[in-house]
Write an enzyme that holds these catalytic residues in place. Structure first.
Site, mmCIF file in Angstrom:
data_model
loop_
_atom_site.group_PDB
_atom_site.id
_atom_site.type_symbol
_atom_site.label_atom_id
_atom_site.label_comp_id
_atom_site.label_asym_id
_atom_site.label_seq_id
_atom_site.Cartn_x
_atom_site.Cartn_y
_atom_site.Cartn_z
ATOM 1 N N GLY A 115 -82.130 -110.724 5.886
ATOM 2 C CA GLY A 115 -81.645 -110.268 7.195
ATOM 3 C C GLY A 115 -82.712 -109.427 7.873
ATOM 4 N N THR B 279 -78.256 -110.860 -7.524
ATOM 5 C CA THR B 279 -77.561 -110.418 -6.303
ATOM 6 C C THR B 279 -76.184 -111.063 -6.221
ATOM 7 O OG1 THR B 279 -79.564 -109.997 -5.063
ATOM 8 C CG2 THR B 279 -77.617 -110.531 -3.774
ATOM 9 N N ALA C 121 -67.479 -113.877 0.926
ATOM 10 C CA ALA C 121 -68.115 -115.069 1.501
ATOM 11 C C ALA C 121 -68.582 -115.983 0.378
ATOM 12 C CB ALA C 121 -69.309 -114.669 2.362
ATOM 13 N N TYR D 97 -77.017 -121.253 -7.692
ATOM 14 C CA TYR D 97 -76.366 -120.636 -6.522
ATOM 15 C C TYR D 97 -74.898 -121.068 -6.480
ATOM 16 C CZ TYR D 97 -75.253 -119.826 -1.553
ATOM 17 O OH TYR D 97 -74.660 -119.433 -0.368
HETATM 18 P P1 NAD Z 1 -78.357 -114.140 5.702
HETATM 19 O O1 NAD Z 1 -79.503 -114.266 4.736
HETATM 20 O O2 NAD Z 1 -78.704 -114.014 7.128
HETATM 21 O O3 NAD Z 1 -77.402 -112.949 5.273
HETATM 22 C C1 NAD Z 1 -77.362 -112.379 3.984
HETATM 23 C C2 NAD Z 1 -77.611 -110.892 4.146
HETATM 24 O O4 NAD Z 1 -77.503 -110.263 2.870
HETATM 25 C C3 NAD Z 1 -79.015 -110.586 4.674
HETATM 26 O O5 NAD Z 1 -78.940 -109.664 5.733
HETATM 27 C C4 NAD Z 1 -79.741 -110.007 3.464
HETATM 28 O O6 NAD Z 1 -80.773 -109.104 3.823
HETATM 29 C C5 NAD Z 1 -78.584 -109.354 2.735
HETATM 30 N N1 NAD Z 1 -78.838 -109.180 1.306
HETATM 31 C C6 NAD Z 1 -79.368 -110.098 0.449
HETATM 32 N N2 NAD Z 1 -79.464 -109.572 -0.779
HETATM 33 C C7 NAD Z 1 -78.973 -108.311 -0.699
HETATM 34 C C8 NAD Z 1 -78.811 -107.273 -1.636
HETATM 35 N N3 NAD Z 1 -79.163 -107.456 -2.926
HETATM 36 N N4 NAD Z 1 -78.275 -106.101 -1.222
HETATM 37 C C9 NAD Z 1 -77.924 -105.912 0.092
HETATM 38 N N5 NAD Z 1 -78.066 -106.865 1.012
HETATM 39 C C10 NAD Z 1 -78.572 -108.054 0.633
HETATM 40 O O7 NAD Z 1 -77.424 -115.408 5.462
HETATM 41 P P2 NAD Z 1 -76.033 -115.802 6.133
HETATM 42 O O8 NAD Z 1 -76.157 -117.224 6.454
HETATM 43 O O9 NAD Z 1 -75.661 -114.855 7.190
HETATM 44 O O10 NAD Z 1 -75.047 -115.672 4.881
HETATM 45 C C11 NAD Z 1 -74.015 -114.697 4.798
HETATM 46 C C12 NAD Z 1 -73.065 -115.058 3.668
HETATM 47 O O11 NAD Z 1 -72.457 -116.313 3.947
HETATM 48 C C13 NAD Z 1 -73.730 -115.200 2.303
HETATM 49 O O12 NAD Z 1 -72.850 -114.696 1.321
HETATM 50 C C14 NAD Z 1 -73.879 -116.699 2.111
HETATM 51 O O13 NAD Z 1 -73.894 -117.074 0.765
HETATM 52 C C15 NAD Z 1 -72.637 -117.188 2.831
HETATM 53 N N6 NAD Z 1 -72.779 -118.578 3.315
HETATM 54 C C16 NAD Z 1 -73.483 -118.856 4.463
HETATM 55 C C17 NAD Z 1 -73.552 -120.177 4.903
HETATM 56 C C18 NAD Z 1 -74.254 -120.558 6.181
HETATM 57 O O14 NAD Z 1 -74.138 -121.715 6.565
HETATM 58 N N7 NAD Z 1 -74.967 -119.692 6.887
HETATM 59 C C19 NAD Z 1 -72.957 -121.204 4.164
HETATM 60 C C20 NAD Z 1 -72.299 -120.891 3.001
HETATM 61 C C21 NAD Z 1 -72.187 -119.572 2.592
#
Ligand code: NAD
Length: 325
Positions: A37, A95, A117, A149
């Site tokens: 992020g 994580t 999520a 994953y």
């Molecule tokens: P993203 O990478 O933008 O968001 C994940 C956030 O978690 C980031 O801001 C990252 O910096 C933070 N993060 C990662 N490891 C961390 C840690 N150890 N401690 C604190 N913060 C941490 O991705 P996203 O697409 O916004 O995903 C958000 C959630 O949705 C996730 O759980 C992901 O698995 C789930 N998800 C997303 C999608 C999609 O299509 N975007 C699909 C399936 C699941």
């Protein structure tokens, strides 16, 4: 009242911050280590109700500290993106497993309703489309990092459901299906921001494999609204929901539509999966949610609207790269 959003500096998390600030009068606390992020995702917010803590969900003390003062939790922090997960398998597992257990344990201790999520990846390479929440899952071997994953997210779900069963913790699981929209980065292998960037800069659009694989794309605005409603609905607690729009699109059709909507001269090139991700890689052919459970509990489900998604992403990227259009 304070709402905690782990991963609130990420793509979906930052849209959830916007949504909750607009729709509720609550304070929002973001916990994020800004690994995938970025502070830029929430920099536009000028609201005293938002506080940000730079910290890691793998650290149980940090998690305990932030959870002790909040009234609900959206746990979105995770190691995500196929490329990122394949390149960092161990950190991703830590994580996605330890981080989630920390959040659930602190939520139990302070009795805080929690949204988890999860991902359509838990269905693995099942071919029984559309996928229903109670369907069997088909995962590949442990030697292929991608399935780590999927297995971690599935274990998160087992944990969440067990916390509900054992401690009566109000917890709801949402399996996101390819959520897309502005602020998503192409850096970690996400297809739409990558295609749009390639089209706007006149580079070839890289389609992995033959491009017949299909995905169901969901606008992030719908995803965050559903996420909010799912945690607010007591009937949804202790349950798992697909969060996505039906009506899948093939990756080749997606690439062609991006070229059309951007008016780009880019061509499409095909790159074999092994070349992009090495021999140890598998790609599921199809991903499509059955949304009848979502529909029956919330009374609505998102509709596929690929053009709206693409237009929003193209508009954002055109502003970021004004010279290329
Ligand atoms: P993203 O990478 O933008 O968001 C994940 C956030 O978690 C980031 O801001 C990252 O910096 C933070 N993060 C990662 N490891 C961390 C840690 N150890 N401690 C604190 N913060 C941490 O991705 P996203 O697409 O916004 O995903 C958000 C959630 O949705 C996730 O759980 C992901 O698995 C789930 N998800 C997303 C999608 C999609 O299509 N975007 C699909 C399936 C699941």
């Amino acid at each position: 009242m304070t709402i905690l959003i782990t991963g609130g500096g990420g793509f979906i998390g930052s849209h959830l911050v916007d949504h909750l600030l607009e729709e509720t009068g609550e304070r929002i606390l973001v916990l994020d280590n800004f690994s995938t992020g970025s502070p830029a995702n929430i920099r536009h917010i000028d609201d005293d109700r938002l506080a940000v803590r730079d910290g890691d969900v793998r650290d149980d003390q940090t998690v305990e500290n932030v959870v002790s003062g909040v009234d609900s939790i959206y746990h979105l922090a995770a190691a995500v993106g196929v490329e990122h997960v394949v390149e960092n398998p161990l950190a991703s597992l830590r994580t996605n497993l330890h981080g989630t257990e920390n959040v659930l344990e602190a939520a139990r201790e302070h009795d805080v309703p929690t949204f988890l999520a999860s991902s359509s990846e838990v269905y693995g390479k099942s071919e029984a489309v559309p996928f229903s929440e109670a369907d069997d899952r088909v995962l590949g071997p442990t030697s292929v990092p991608r399935w780590g994953y999927a297995a971690a997210k599935a274990t998160d779900e087992f944990l969440a459901l067990s916390y509900h069963e054992t401690y009566d913790l109000p917890v709801t699981v949402g399996r996101y299906f390819n959520i897309v929209g502005p602020r998503q980065t192409g850096k970690y292998g996400m297809v739409i921001p990558t295609f749009v960037e390639q089209a706007l800069s006149g580079e070839p659009l890289t389609v992995y494999g033959d491009g017949t694989q299909t995905r169901s794309f969901t606008h992030v605005a719908d995803a965050v609204e559903l996420t909010h409603e799912l945690l607010e609905t007591p009937e949804a607690h202790g349950e798992v929901f697909n969060v996505g729009a039906p009506d899948p699109t093939s990756i080749t059709d997606l690439a062609e539509r991006v070229i059309e909507l951007t008016g780009s001269d880019s061509e499409i090139t095909h790159v074999p999966f092994e070349e992009a991700f090495g021999e140890n890689f598998e790609e599921p052919d199809q991903r499509e949610p059955d949304v009848s459970k979502l529909q029956s509990v919330l009374g609505w489900a998102p509709e596929a609207d690929l053009d709206r998604i693409l237009e929003d992403v193209i508009e954002e990227q055109s502003e970021l790269h004004p010279k290329v259009i």
